[in-house]
Scaffold this motif. Sequence first.
Motif, PDB file in Angstrom:
ATOM      1  N   LEU A 314     -10.688 -23.761 -20.965  1.00  0.00           N
ATOM      2  CA  LEU A 314     -11.636 -22.903 -20.143  1.00  0.00           C
ATOM      3  C   LEU A 314     -11.136 -21.715 -20.363  1.00  0.00           C
ATOM      4  O   LEU A 314     -11.385 -20.483 -20.205  1.00  0.00           O
ATOM      5  N   VAL A 526     -18.907 -27.824 -18.453  1.00  0.00           N
ATOM      6  CA  VAL A 526     -17.836 -28.566 -18.814  1.00  0.00           C
ATOM      7  C   VAL A 526     -17.592 -29.481 -18.492  1.00  0.00           C
ATOM      8  O   VAL A 526     -17.504 -30.745 -18.047  1.00  0.00           O
ATOM      9  N   ARG A 562     -23.949 -21.887 -21.569  1.00  0.00           N
ATOM     10  CA  ARG A 562     -22.358 -21.895 -21.897  1.00  0.00           C
ATOM     11  C   ARG A 562     -22.050 -23.813 -21.786  1.00  0.00           C
ATOM     12  O   ARG A 562     -21.701 -23.909 -20.988  1.00  0.00           O
ATOM     13  N   ALA A 564     -17.831 -25.233 -22.210  1.00  0.00           N
ATOM     14  CA  ALA A 564     -16.525 -25.565 -22.439  1.00  0.00           C
ATOM     15  C   ALA A 564     -16.145 -27.129 -22.506  1.00  0.00           C
ATOM     16  O   ALA A 564     -16.402 -28.047 -21.748  1.00  0.00           O
TER      17      ALA A 564
END
Length: 591
Positions: A314, A526, A562, A564
Amino acid sequence: MRFLKEPTRNLFFTGKGGVGKTSMACATAIQLADKGLRVLLVSTDPASNLDEVLQTPLRNTPTPIAAVPNLMGMNIDPETAAAEYRERMVSPYRDTLPEAAIKSMEEQFSGSCTLEIAAFDEFSRLLGDGQATSEFDHIVFDTAPTGHTLRLLTLPTAWSGFIEGNTTGTSCLGPLAGLQAQQQIYQKTVESLSNPELTTLVLVTRPEPSAFREAARTSLELKHLEVSNQHLIVNGVFSCESSTDPIATAMQLRGNQAIGSMPEEVNKLPRTTVALAPSGLMGVESLRKISTPSGNSFASVTNKVSSYSLPAGLAPLIDDFAQMGRGVIMTMGKGGVGKTTIAAAVAVALAERGFEVHLSTTDPAAHVATMLAQEELTGLTVGRIDPAEETAKYALEVMQAAGPSLDAAGKALLEEDLRSPCTEEIAVFRAFAKAVSEGADRFVVLDTAPTGHTILLLDSALAYHREVTRQSNQMPETVEKLLPRLRDPDFTRVLIATLPEATPVHEAAQLQEDLRRAGIDPFAWVINQSLLPLDISDPILRQRQHHELPFVEEVKSSLAKRVALIPWQTEPPIGLAGMRSVAEPTTIAAH
């Protein structure tokens, strides 16, 4: 599977997203059909991937599965049914109420409870109307009704017309007013569900503590409603083939420990164990292999994943958060994807950079203090929003406002409504509003944030509040300011948590659509518990790595701004060191 030795006519599969209930339902239906029995396989999941698993396009009517004689499948779309109910309830008022009131009613009937009732209505035709399914020997349902739905439908006052005359605007019961003609079928459906000679409820879980807790909660709730014929499937149990692979040996140990400490409510149920498949269970032939004793008669691969382009951990996201200096960070996603762990890792990382941080959760199974091993960190405070406590306070307010005008039957019905998921959403939402307000001068990290529907419901209620008093005439200032704060990307950033598997990714995509509908654009996704960054020699786990690639690519290319990636952890992430390993992992593969 033990429950197939003497199968009941109806088999219901339930479990939270990603545990494999669709795969288990499909495998069961195929095994029954292979014995020459006539089987109907039904999904009422709005995000159903039954077509994908069976590799057959399905409709809302029984469709033959070419590769399996005697098997027919169908997808029921409860969203469509819910939309029909919503219009049925709202249309009589379109010419009499203000536009703001109509908008509020429409959003009110868009929630999870309306969807539950709509789904129940659809499969009740198959379960409660014997003529509708007389040509089949067995009906296999992927996705069972919740305890709330069953409680609601067993209340005789739900059919009394109380809803049509009430002015409280209760959100969950409205559809029932339009379904009184179905009363007899509904009663037969509830009777069938509680008849152990007719129905088996199959609880599907993974060998993980959180999944076992969820299965135990569901089991206990349904037993209280006399749905007593239950069976447990522990899906995805891993046995390593290479004792020299530390990842593989750790995975087997963690699974064995979870099974050894599962809650008593499910530990005493008859059980079937299904081994971890090296890839997704897609297609009839792969599903047939589930019936083998080992469950591992799958071809495996030995080559490593050739390329991997996402950084592990992260840290890049936390760098961006640190530049904000203050504000709210919310982790969102389905159960079991690791929202609490991700939230705790972000909070610890920010506190270690010198910021004041408050970490809070609403997950009743997530004891954040225990997760942090009771360790203290300068700048970090930990709290918890108790859903039960907040719901009780909110329900008391509603009963005090609406109760005096109701008779005993009306009060009983309203009390049941106030035990619904929608009521908890609103109650917790108000507590979130207070917590979010604290982000004006420090970081607030919130695990288990309100859904997009809840946000829209409150949005419409703010406008409606000026026209009609619905449930409460109190609108806290923190609630009035909450929506602008949540929609401000400089104040609030949302992380969507998922796993690198079909169902969690697709359910997270639906969550993102709901959020955007509410005017909130997630900051990042994520992907948790990924094998891609790890150096693995076990052949089964290597194939799992390959299986993750298309779902990671789907998130990267079409869903997230985005991304992660958090590697699967050899040790459960506990304590400050465990949170650091999530934020900035050190064990990665050399590709």
